[in-house]
Design an enzyme around this catalytic site. Structure first.
Site, short mmCIF file in Angstrom:
data_model
loop_
_atom_site.label_atom_id
_atom_site.label_comp_id
_atom_site.label_asym_id
_atom_site.label_seq_id
_atom_site.Cartn_x
_atom_site.Cartn_y
_atom_site.Cartn_z
N GLY A 72 0.79 -1.24 0.00
CA GLY A 72 0.00 0.00 0.00
C GLY A 72 0.82 1.29 0.00
O GLY A 72 0.46 2.25 -0.65
N ASP A 90 0.37 3.69 4.16
CA ASP A 90 -0.58 4.42 3.33
C ASP A 90 -1.70 5.02 4.18
O ASP A 90 -2.02 6.19 4.06
CB ASP A 90 -1.15 3.52 2.22
CG ASP A 90 -1.70 2.19 2.73
OD1 ASP A 90 -1.66 1.93 3.95
OD2 ASP A 90 -2.16 1.39 1.90
N ASP A 103 -6.11 3.10 9.99
CA ASP A 103 -7.55 2.82 10.07
C ASP A 103 -7.88 2.38 11.50
O ASP A 103 -7.97 3.22 12.39
CB ASP A 103 -7.87 1.76 9.01
CG ASP A 103 -9.34 1.45 8.84
OD1 ASP A 103 -10.16 2.35 9.07
OD2 ASP A 103 -9.67 0.31 8.48
N LYS A 150 -7.89 7.72 9.06
CA LYS A 150 -9.35 7.64 9.31
C LYS A 150 -9.53 7.56 10.83
O LYS A 150 -9.73 6.49 11.40
CB LYS A 150 -9.92 6.35 8.71
CG LYS A 150 -10.10 6.32 7.21
CD LYS A 150 -10.92 5.07 6.88
CE LYS A 150 -10.63 4.54 5.52
NZ LYS A 150 -11.24 3.21 5.29
N PHE A 184 -14.19 3.79 2.05
CA PHE A 184 -13.16 2.92 1.51
C PHE A 184 -12.55 3.58 0.27
O PHE A 184 -13.24 3.80 -0.72
CB PHE A 184 -13.70 1.54 1.17
CG PHE A 184 -12.61 0.59 0.77
CD1 PHE A 184 -11.77 0.04 1.73
CD2 PHE A 184 -12.39 0.29 -0.56
CE1 PHE A 184 -10.73 -0.80 1.37
CE2 PHE A 184 -11.36 -0.57 -0.94
CZ PHE A 184 -10.53 -1.11 0.04
N ASP A 240 -5.37 -0.27 -2.70
CA ASP A 240 -6.04 -1.19 -3.62
C ASP A 240 -7.40 -1.66 -3.14
O ASP A 240 -7.77 -1.49 -1.96
CB ASP A 240 -5.18 -2.44 -3.80
CG ASP A 240 -5.23 -3.36 -2.58
OD1 ASP A 240 -5.08 -2.83 -1.44
OD2 ASP A 240 -5.46 -4.57 -2.72
N ARG A 261 -4.24 0.42 -7.64
CA ARG A 261 -3.05 1.00 -7.01
C ARG A 261 -2.39 2.04 -7.91
O ARG A 261 -1.73 2.96 -7.43
CB ARG A 261 -2.01 -0.10 -6.71
CG ARG A 261 -2.42 -1.06 -5.60
CD ARG A 261 -1.19 -1.81 -5.12
NE ARG A 261 -1.49 -3.04 -4.41
CZ ARG A 261 -1.77 -3.11 -3.11
NH1 ARG A 261 -1.82 -2.02 -2.38
NH2 ARG A 261 -2.00 -4.27 -2.53
P1 5GP Z 1 -5.61 -0.95 10.23
O1 5GP Z 1 -4.79 -2.09 10.72
O2 5GP Z 1 -5.20 0.40 10.75
O3 5GP Z 1 -7.09 -1.20 10.39
O4 5GP Z 1 -5.49 -0.94 8.68
C1 5GP Z 1 -4.43 -0.48 8.02
C2 5GP Z 1 -4.40 -1.12 6.64
O5 5GP Z 1 -5.72 -1.39 6.14
C3 5GP Z 1 -3.82 -0.13 5.68
O6 5GP Z 1 -2.42 -0.28 5.61
C4 5GP Z 1 -4.50 -0.49 4.39
O7 5GP Z 1 -3.78 -1.52 3.74
C5 5GP Z 1 -5.84 -1.04 4.80
N1 5GP Z 1 -6.93 -0.03 4.66
C6 5GP Z 1 -7.57 0.64 5.65
N2 5GP Z 1 -8.49 1.48 5.15
C7 5GP Z 1 -8.41 1.36 3.80
C8 5GP Z 1 -9.10 2.00 2.72
O8 5GP Z 1 -9.98 2.86 2.85
N3 5GP Z 1 -8.73 1.59 1.47
C9 5GP Z 1 -7.77 0.65 1.23
N4 5GP Z 1 -7.51 0.34 -0.03
N5 5GP Z 1 -7.10 0.04 2.23
C10 5GP Z 1 -7.43 0.40 3.49
MG MG Z 2 -1.53 -1.25 3.94
#
Ligand code: 5GP
Ligand code: MG
Length: 195
Positions: free
Chosen positions: A56, A112, A115, A143, A164, A171, A177
């Site tokens: 990402g 990237d 979340d 986010k 999203f 992706d 991407r």
């Molecule tokens: P976390 O572990 O913080 O929930 O998620 C982080 C990972 O989830 C990011 O590195 C990314 O790969 C994926 N992710 C979270 N939100 C999004 C989104 O809105 N779009 C995409 N494509 N990937 C996301």
């Molecule tokens: Mg990621």
């Protein structure tokens, strides 16, 4: 031409699968430049090691690095991905770890998007086990409303709503991407076999 029609034309010119354009290529470029300045202020002139979460953060890291003139080393770490889903499920796991020795080094972890916070929590803990001199984190997107575990990045490109998004490295099922901008994926693409 009516404004709505014009906007619709502009969107489809970017990619027909995007419902909304969130960040243009120019906006991203400008922010990457100012982020690099913030990072430079924090690190000074010394060397540091960038650890990039692939796939990402691949584009963001490449562009960010070119805006930084410090001596830098680069390593990558691969964490389990969403696959063909739009929400994170379960606990992320490391699939391929870093190979550089980061003990006693200043480290910048680059991702990237932040979340739930689970991925960066896991990776930051792994890096800290190797006793770096310092660890800072930089994410292009945040986010904040989705956080499940507390995590605050030191450098944030943009705060974004709970949608999203794809493009600029991000992706859905390994696609989109290569879009130079970032946009909200049309929900109807989630369940489409050709998404
Ligand atoms: P976390 O572990 O913080 O929930 O998620 C982080 C990972 O989830 C990011 O590195 C990314 O790969 C994926 N992710 C979270 N939100 C999004 C989104 O809105 N779009 C995409 N494509 N990937 C996301
Ligand atoms: Mg990621």
């Amino acid at each position: 031409m009516p404004a709505a029609k014009k906007t619709a034309r502009r969107r489809s010119a970017i990619h027909p699968d995007l419902a909304t354009l969130l960040l243009t290529e120019a906006q991203i470029k400008r922010r990457v430049r100012t982020l690099a300045k913030e990072i430079k202020t924090a690190f000074g002139d010394g060397e540091f090691t960038i650890v990039s979460l692939i796939n990402g953060a691949i584009m963001f890291t490449a562009d960010l690095m070119r805006e930084i003139d410090n001596p830098v080393r680069l390593d990558c770490i691969r964490v389990s991905s969403y696959g063909a889903k739009t929400k994170s499920v379960g606990t992320p796991s490391v699939i391929a770890s870093i190979t550089l020795d980061i003990t006693g080094r200043n480290v910048l972890l680059v991702d990237d998007i932040l979340d739930t916070g689970k991925t960066l929590n896991l990776v930051a803990a792994l890096i800290l086990k190797q006793k770096p001199a310092s660890l800072r984190t930089c994410v292009l997107l945040d986010k904040k409303s989705r956080r499940e575990v507390p995590f605050q990045a030191d450098f944030v490109g943009f705060d974004i709503p709970d949608k999203f998004v794809v493009g600029y490295g991000l992706d859905f099922a390994e696609r989109y991407r290569n879009l130079p901008c970032i946009g909200v994926l049309r929900p109807e693409r989630y369940n489409s076999g050709s998404a």
